[in-house]
Write a protein that holds these residues in place. Structure first.
Motif, short mmCIF file in Angstrom:
data_model
loop_
_atom_site.label_atom_id
_atom_site.label_comp_id
_atom_site.label_asym_id
_atom_site.label_seq_id
_atom_site.Cartn_x
_atom_site.Cartn_y
_atom_site.Cartn_z
N THR A 179 -17.28 14.28 45.70
CA THR A 179 -16.13 14.94 46.32
C THR A 179 -14.84 14.52 45.64
OG1 THR A 179 -17.30 15.02 48.44
CG2 THR A 179 -14.91 15.29 48.50
N LEU A 180 -14.70 13.24 45.33
CA LEU A 180 -13.51 12.74 44.66
C LEU A 180 -13.38 13.34 43.26
CD1 LEU A 180 -11.08 10.83 44.63
CD2 LEU A 180 -12.60 9.04 43.82
N LEU A 181 -14.46 13.38 42.51
CA LEU A 181 -14.44 13.95 41.16
C LEU A 181 -14.10 15.45 41.19
CD1 LEU A 181 -17.49 12.13 39.56
CD2 LEU A 181 -15.06 11.75 39.05
N LEU A 182 -14.70 16.15 42.13
CA LEU A 182 -14.42 17.58 42.26
C LEU A 182 -12.95 17.81 42.63
CD1 LEU A 182 -15.36 20.48 42.19
CD2 LEU A 182 -16.15 20.21 44.54
N GLY A 183 -12.42 16.95 43.49
CA GLY A 183 -11.00 17.05 43.85
C GLY A 183 -10.09 16.84 42.65
N GLN A 184 -10.47 15.93 41.77
CA GLN A 184 -9.67 15.71 40.57
C GLN A 184 -9.76 16.91 39.63
OE1 GLN A 184 -11.01 11.90 39.09
NE2 GLN A 184 -9.90 10.80 40.68
N ALA A 185 -10.94 17.51 39.52
CA ALA A 185 -11.09 18.71 38.69
C ALA A 185 -10.25 19.84 39.27
CB ALA A 185 -12.56 19.11 38.61
N ARG A 186 -10.30 19.99 40.58
CA ARG A 186 -9.52 21.04 41.24
C ARG A 186 -8.03 20.81 41.03
NH1 ARG A 186 -7.52 22.67 45.86
NH2 ARG A 186 -8.06 24.72 46.63
N GLY A 187 -7.60 19.57 41.07
CA GLY A 187 -6.20 19.25 40.81
C GLY A 187 -5.79 19.62 39.40
N SER A 188 -6.66 19.37 38.44
CA SER A 188 -6.38 19.75 37.06
C SER A 188 -6.27 21.26 36.93
CB SER A 188 -7.48 19.22 36.13
OG SER A 188 -7.21 19.53 34.79
N VAL A 189 -7.15 21.98 37.62
CA VAL A 189 -7.13 23.45 37.62
C VAL A 189 -5.81 23.97 38.19
CG1 VAL A 189 -8.17 25.49 38.73
CG2 VAL A 189 -9.63 23.76 37.64
N LEU A 190 -5.44 23.46 39.36
CA LEU A 190 -4.20 23.92 40.01
C LEU A 190 -2.97 23.60 39.15
CD1 LEU A 190 -5.00 22.87 43.68
CD2 LEU A 190 -4.99 25.19 42.74
N THR A 191 -2.97 22.43 38.55
CA THR A 191 -1.85 22.05 37.68
C THR A 191 -1.76 22.96 36.47
OG1 THR A 191 -2.04 19.75 38.41
CG2 THR A 191 -0.83 20.15 36.37
N ALA A 192 -2.89 23.25 35.86
CA ALA A 192 -2.90 24.13 34.68
C ALA A 192 -2.38 25.52 35.04
CB ALA A 192 -4.31 24.24 34.11
N LEU A 193 -2.81 26.05 36.16
CA LEU A 193 -2.41 27.41 36.55
C LEU A 193 -0.92 27.48 36.87
CD1 LEU A 193 -5.53 28.31 38.71
CD2 LEU A 193 -5.00 29.11 36.40
N THR A 194 -0.42 26.48 37.59
CA THR A 194 1.01 26.49 37.89
C THR A 194 1.83 26.19 36.64
OG1 THR A 194 0.91 24.21 38.69
CG2 THR A 194 0.74 25.95 40.33
N HIS A 195 1.31 25.37 35.74
CA HIS A 195 1.97 25.10 34.47
C HIS A 195 2.11 26.38 33.65
CE1 HIS A 195 3.15 22.90 30.84
NE2 HIS A 195 2.23 23.60 30.19
N ALA A 196 1.12 27.26 33.78
CA ALA A 196 1.13 28.54 33.06
C ALA A 196 2.06 29.56 33.74
CB ALA A 196 -0.28 29.11 32.95
N GLY A 197 2.68 29.16 34.85
CA GLY A 197 3.63 30.04 35.53
C GLY A 197 3.00 31.01 36.51
N LEU A 198 1.75 30.77 36.89
CA LEU A 198 1.06 31.69 37.79
C LEU A 198 1.25 31.29 39.25
CD1 LEU A 198 -2.30 31.97 35.85
CD2 LEU A 198 -0.50 33.69 36.00
N SER A 199 1.36 32.28 40.11
CA SER A 199 1.26 31.97 41.54
C SER A 199 -0.22 31.81 41.83
CB SER A 199 1.89 33.08 42.39
OG SER A 199 1.24 34.30 42.17
N VAL A 200 -0.55 30.90 42.72
CA VAL A 200 -1.94 30.55 42.99
C VAL A 200 -2.25 30.80 44.46
CG1 VAL A 200 -3.67 28.71 42.96
CG2 VAL A 200 -1.91 28.80 41.18
N MET A 201 -3.30 31.57 44.68
CA MET A 201 -3.80 31.83 46.02
C MET A 201 -5.12 31.06 46.17
SD MET A 201 -1.40 33.79 46.96
CE MET A 201 -2.00 34.18 48.59
N GLU A 202 -5.44 30.66 47.40
CA GLU A 202 -6.66 29.90 47.63
C GLU A 202 -7.44 30.49 48.79
OE1 GLU A 202 -4.16 26.16 47.81
OE2 GLU A 202 -5.98 25.42 46.78
N TYR A 203 -8.77 30.56 48.62
CA TYR A 203 -9.68 31.05 49.65
C TYR A 203 -10.87 30.11 49.73
CZ TYR A 203 -7.12 35.45 49.14
OH TYR A 203 -6.14 36.41 49.07
N THR A 204 -11.40 29.92 50.93
CA THR A 204 -12.59 29.10 51.08
C THR A 204 -13.82 29.90 50.63
OG1 THR A 204 -13.06 29.84 53.34
CG2 THR A 204 -11.59 27.91 53.09
N ALA A 205 -14.89 29.19 50.37
CA ALA A 205 -16.15 29.84 50.00
C ALA A 205 -16.60 30.77 51.13
CB ALA A 205 -17.22 28.80 49.70
N LEU A 206 -16.40 30.37 52.36
CA LEU A 206 -16.76 31.20 53.51
C LEU A 206 -15.98 32.52 53.50
CD1 LEU A 206 -18.39 31.14 56.26
CD2 LEU A 206 -16.22 30.49 57.28
#
Length: 182
Positions: free
Chosen positions: A78-105
């Protein structure tokens, strides 16, 4: 509108790109970003960051959609996945994108019709919705499903905005068969 969907993972991150034109969704691209499981964690996170920035530059999406991932079995995972997700979110916002989030459900509900759908069901529905010759890989299908979910949500919100109805308004039939809104 071009949407970049992301299914985050430390080992494999899925991505999917769709265009939405006149209410129709069209497939653009999909695939995965893989990290070297033998590399140190910072290098793996950098691979994700760099790969997502390259995708943003190549496809020029207007919005990114990221699946909110929950893992409760192993705290370390869970911790490792959270860090990967943080890297993803940072990359997307760094690229100037607005980011929307949805659960798997939410994604499974929007794409398959129920939140307990399995991977194969999601892959098959993504194939059908985007008129693909074959189902995409599981990670790419999840990313495309996230993008499709946002396309459907945006379509619904736009329709409600044009009717002047408040969010959450429900249609009801009156006794005389007419439609009214609550």
């Amino acid at each position: 509108m071009r949407i970049l969907g992301i299914d985050p993972g430390l080992r494999v991150t899925g991505y999917g790109v769709i265009d939405v034109e006149a209410g129709q969704q069209h497939y653009v691209a999909s695939g995965v970003i893989k990290t070297d499981s033998d590399a140190p964690l910072p290098h793996r996170l950098h691979t994700l960051f760099k790969g997502l920035n390259e995708l943003a530059e190549l496809y020029k999406p207007q919005v990114a959609v990221v699946e909110i991932v929950f893992v409760n079995v192993n705290p370390q995972s869970t911790l490792l996945l959270g860090q990967a997700r943080g890297s993803v979110l940072t990359a997307l916002t760094h690229a100037g994108l607005s980011v929307m989030e949805y659960t798997a459900l939410q994604i499974k509900q929007a794409i398959v019709g129920h939140g307990k759908a399995n991977k194969e069901q999601v892959q098959e529905m993504v194939k059908r919705l985007l008129k693909l010759p074959a189902p995409p890989s599981a990670d790419a299908a999840d990313a495309l499903a996230a993008a499709l979910t946002h396309a459907q949500s945006s379509k619904m919100l736009n329709a409600m905005a044009h009717t002047g109805l408040p969010a959450g308004a429900r249609r009801a039939r009156t006794r005389k068969g007419r439609t009214s809104w609550r």
